[in-house]
Design an enzyme around this catalytic site. Structure first.
Site, PDB file in Angstrom:
ATOM      1  N   HIS A   1      29.668  64.111 -64.065  1.00 30.83           N
ATOM      2  CA  HIS A   1      29.112  63.320 -65.177  1.00 30.83           C
ATOM      3  C   HIS A   1      30.076  62.281 -65.746  1.00 30.83           C
ATOM      4  CE1 HIS A   1      25.393  65.460 -65.301  1.00 30.83           C
ATOM      5  NE2 HIS A   1      25.962  66.628 -65.582  1.00 30.83           N
TER       6      HIS A   1
ATOM      7  N   ASP B   1      23.755  69.457 -57.698  1.00 25.83           N
ATOM      8  CA  ASP B   1      23.726  70.054 -59.027  1.00 25.83           C
ATOM      9  C   ASP B   1      22.343  69.735 -59.616  1.00 25.83           C
ATOM     10  OD1 ASP B   1      25.769  70.918 -61.471  1.00 25.83           O
ATOM     11  OD2 ASP B   1      24.172  69.592 -62.180  1.00 25.83           O
TER      12      ASP B   1
ATOM     13  N   HIS C   1      21.670  68.481 -62.375  1.00 27.89           N
ATOM     14  CA  HIS C   1      21.710  67.249 -63.170  1.00 27.89           C
ATOM     15  C   HIS C   1      22.147  66.042 -62.329  1.00 27.89           C
ATOM     16  CE1 HIS C   1      22.494  70.668 -65.975  1.00 27.89           C
ATOM     17  NE2 HIS C   1      21.533  70.051 -66.646  1.00 27.89           N
TER      18      HIS C   1
ATOM     19  N   ASP D   1      23.067  75.358 -60.993  1.00 24.39           N
ATOM     20  CA  ASP D   1      22.126  75.302 -62.119  1.00 24.39           C
ATOM     21  C   ASP D   1      20.718  74.926 -61.661  1.00 24.39           C
ATOM     22  OD1 ASP D   1      23.191  72.806 -61.551  1.00 24.39           O
ATOM     23  OD2 ASP D   1      23.922  72.417 -63.583  1.00 24.39           O
TER      24      ASP D   1
HETATM   25  C1  SP5 Z   1      28.145  69.863 -64.832  1.00 21.85           C
HETATM   26  C2  SP5 Z   1      26.878  70.119 -65.581  1.00 21.85           C
HETATM   27  O1  SP5 Z   1      26.022  70.833 -65.100  1.00 21.85           O
HETATM   28  N1  SP5 Z   1      26.756  69.595 -66.824  1.00 21.85           N
HETATM   29  C3  SP5 Z   1      25.561  69.749 -67.589  1.00 21.85           C
HETATM   30  C4  SP5 Z   1      25.751  69.498 -69.046  1.00 21.85           C
HETATM   31  C5  SP5 Z   1      24.463  69.590 -69.813  1.00 21.85           C
HETATM   32  N2  SP5 Z   1      24.649  69.522 -71.218  1.00 21.85           N
HETATM   33  C6  SP5 Z   1      23.529  69.285 -72.092  1.00 21.85           C
HETATM   34  C7  SP5 Z   1      22.285  69.991 -71.658  1.00 21.85           C
HETATM   35  C8  SP5 Z   1      21.094  69.791 -72.568  1.00 21.85           C
HETATM   36  C9  SP5 Z   1      19.938  70.549 -71.995  1.00 21.85           C
HETATM   37  N3  SP5 Z   1      18.776  70.539 -72.817  1.00 21.85           N
HETATM   38  C10 SP5 Z   1      17.824  71.583 -72.517  1.00 21.85           C
HETATM   39  C11 SP5 Z   1      17.062  71.332 -71.233  1.00 21.85           C
HETATM   40  C12 SP5 Z   1      16.327  72.586 -70.775  1.00 21.85           C
HETATM   41  N4  SP5 Z   1      15.424  72.279 -69.713  1.00 21.85           N
HETATM   42 ZN    ZN Z   2      24.510  70.498 -63.838  1.00 24.03          ZN
END
Ligand code: SP5
Ligand code: ZN
Length: 388
Positions: A181, A226, A228, A313
């Site tokens: 990120h 990942d 995200h 994740d």
């Molecule tokens: C490396 C990595 O996986 N970083 C992820 C960081 C995420 N941080 C904020 C997540 C906010 C999620 N909101 C809820 C979504 C549920 N579907």
């Molecule tokens: Zn992630």
């Protein structure tokens, strides 16, 4: 043979985040790595504990790759900001700091960033926000040590792949903190230094020009699986045809503002960025279909080196994810990537990113390794006692 690299200094980073309006211990915790290590056969020659052989971070090459990956002021900030807050009595030694105000473009008259912002603010509250884009990236006393240990694992992995090409073509680095990120000058999403970017610089150094294009750079494919979108990694290589970035991730999920299909790269890099978002709640079947598209694109690129940003994740129970993937699916996912045509023999560096269900991380990594390696040389312990 597949090697696993670990460094206990990655456990030293232990911080907080703001999640759903709550100030809580960060889900990205040292227990994640402890759980992964527990699932592996640490007595195997394939398990390498880096702090045992490599006591310092003095390595000038590591320092060079870090400097090539991030702005110097940003790295200096990560190294010193906790100390600065402590010395001004804003926080105690054992506590973490978080940013509170970000210089986002839309807050300025005319929506353009004032020229003065090219200089980092002196005020340490302001500077903490200047070098971050969210509040899931706390900094504690030992964050810097862990961040460097994490990047060092990636560099070491590349070094091993360049020297032991015959006996091993895969290294899995148990990186922590993760990296995908953050970009050259901003931390975010639990990431401080982009380990995949550092690895690309190491690859360019250790591997030199590729055979097919002797005067040019090696071709690197980064497959980001990942949950995200790896906005930081995409950002780095957006104009670069020597790195193909391919990502499968949740659509409209964190980091929210990137990861769309129309982000395809620009200028020379046009066509070398492929985003494959999937709606929340997607099934394994939907996932595997995107994975096939990703693999096809990479096969066509025919990289000299493969980096996988590997997050668990995507697992169905993950609190930060929404896919329906189950443990056994990681066998299939790994097997499909590994056994695609050109990738079969491509040196591969697997870098750990996210994955927050600590209880299931062990069996998930074991499943992935099983799929990657087939039945031979598997370093993962038999899955007789999941989670122990
Ligand atoms: C490396 C990595 O996986 N970083 C992820 C960081 C995420 N941080 C904020 C997540 C906010 C999620 N909101 C809820 C979504 C549920 N579907
Ligand atoms: Zn992630």
């Amino acid at each position: 043979m597949l090697w696993v690299l670990y460094d206990s200094r990655t456990l030293l980073h232990e911080t907080v985040e703001l999640l759903g309006g709550k100030h809580i211990p960060a889900l990205e915790s040292p227990d994640r790595i402890r759980a992964l290590v527990k699932a592996l056969d640490t007595s195997s020659d394939a398990f390498i504990e880096l702090d045992a052989v490599d006591k310092s971070f003095e390595d000038p090459l590591l320092q060079r790759f870090l400097a090539e990956s991030h702005e110097s002021g940003y790295l200096e900030h990560l190294r010193t900001i906790h100390r600065a807050w402590v010395s001004e009595a804003l926080v105690s030694q054992k506590d973490s700091i978080l940013p509170e105000c970000f210089p986002v473009q839309r807050m300025f008259t005319g929506n353009s960033l004032p020229a003065r912002l090219s200089v980092p603010p002196k005020d340490i509250f302001a500077r903490t926000g200047y070098y971050a884009f969210d509040m899931s990236t706390g900094i504690c006393e030992n964050t810097w040590t862990a961040v460097v240990a994490s990047a060092n694992l990636a560099v070491h992995g590349v070094r091993m792949l360049s020297s032991k090409r015959e006996s091993s073509n895969t290294v899995m680095a148990l990186c922590r903190p993760p990296g995908h990120h953050c970009n050259a000058k901003m931390a975010g999403g639990y990431c401080y230094v982009n380990n995949a970017v550092v690895a690309v610089h190491a690859i360019r150094h250790f591997f030199g020009p590729s055979r097919s294009l002797p005067s040019e750079k090696p071709k690197v494919a980064i497959l980001d699986i990942d949950f995200h979108h790896g906005n930081g990694t995409q950002d780095y290589f957006y104009y670069d045809p020597w790195v193909l970035y391919v990502s499968i991730h949740g659509l409209h999920e964190y980091p929210y503002y990137s990861g769309f299909e129309n982000e395809i790269g620009e200028d020379q890099g046009k066509g070398f960025n492929l985003n494959l978002p999937l709606p929340a709640g997607s099934s394994t079947k939907q996932y595997l279909s995107k994975l096939d598209t990703a693999i096809q694109r990479m096969d066509h690129y025919a990289p000299d080196f493969l980096i996988i940003s590997l997050g668990f994740d995507t697992y169905n129970a993950d609190p930060l994810g929404s896919f329906k993937i189950e443990t056994e699916d990681y066998v299939t996912i790994a097997h499909r990537i590994k056994n695609s045509r050109p990738l079969l023999k491509t040196p591969s560096l697997l870098l750990l990113e996210g994955g927050y269900v600590v209880e299931n991380l062990g069996e998930n990594i074991a499943a992935f390794l099983r799929g990657w390696e087939g039945t031979v040389d598997v370093i993962a312990k038999a899955a007789d006692s999941p989670g122990h």
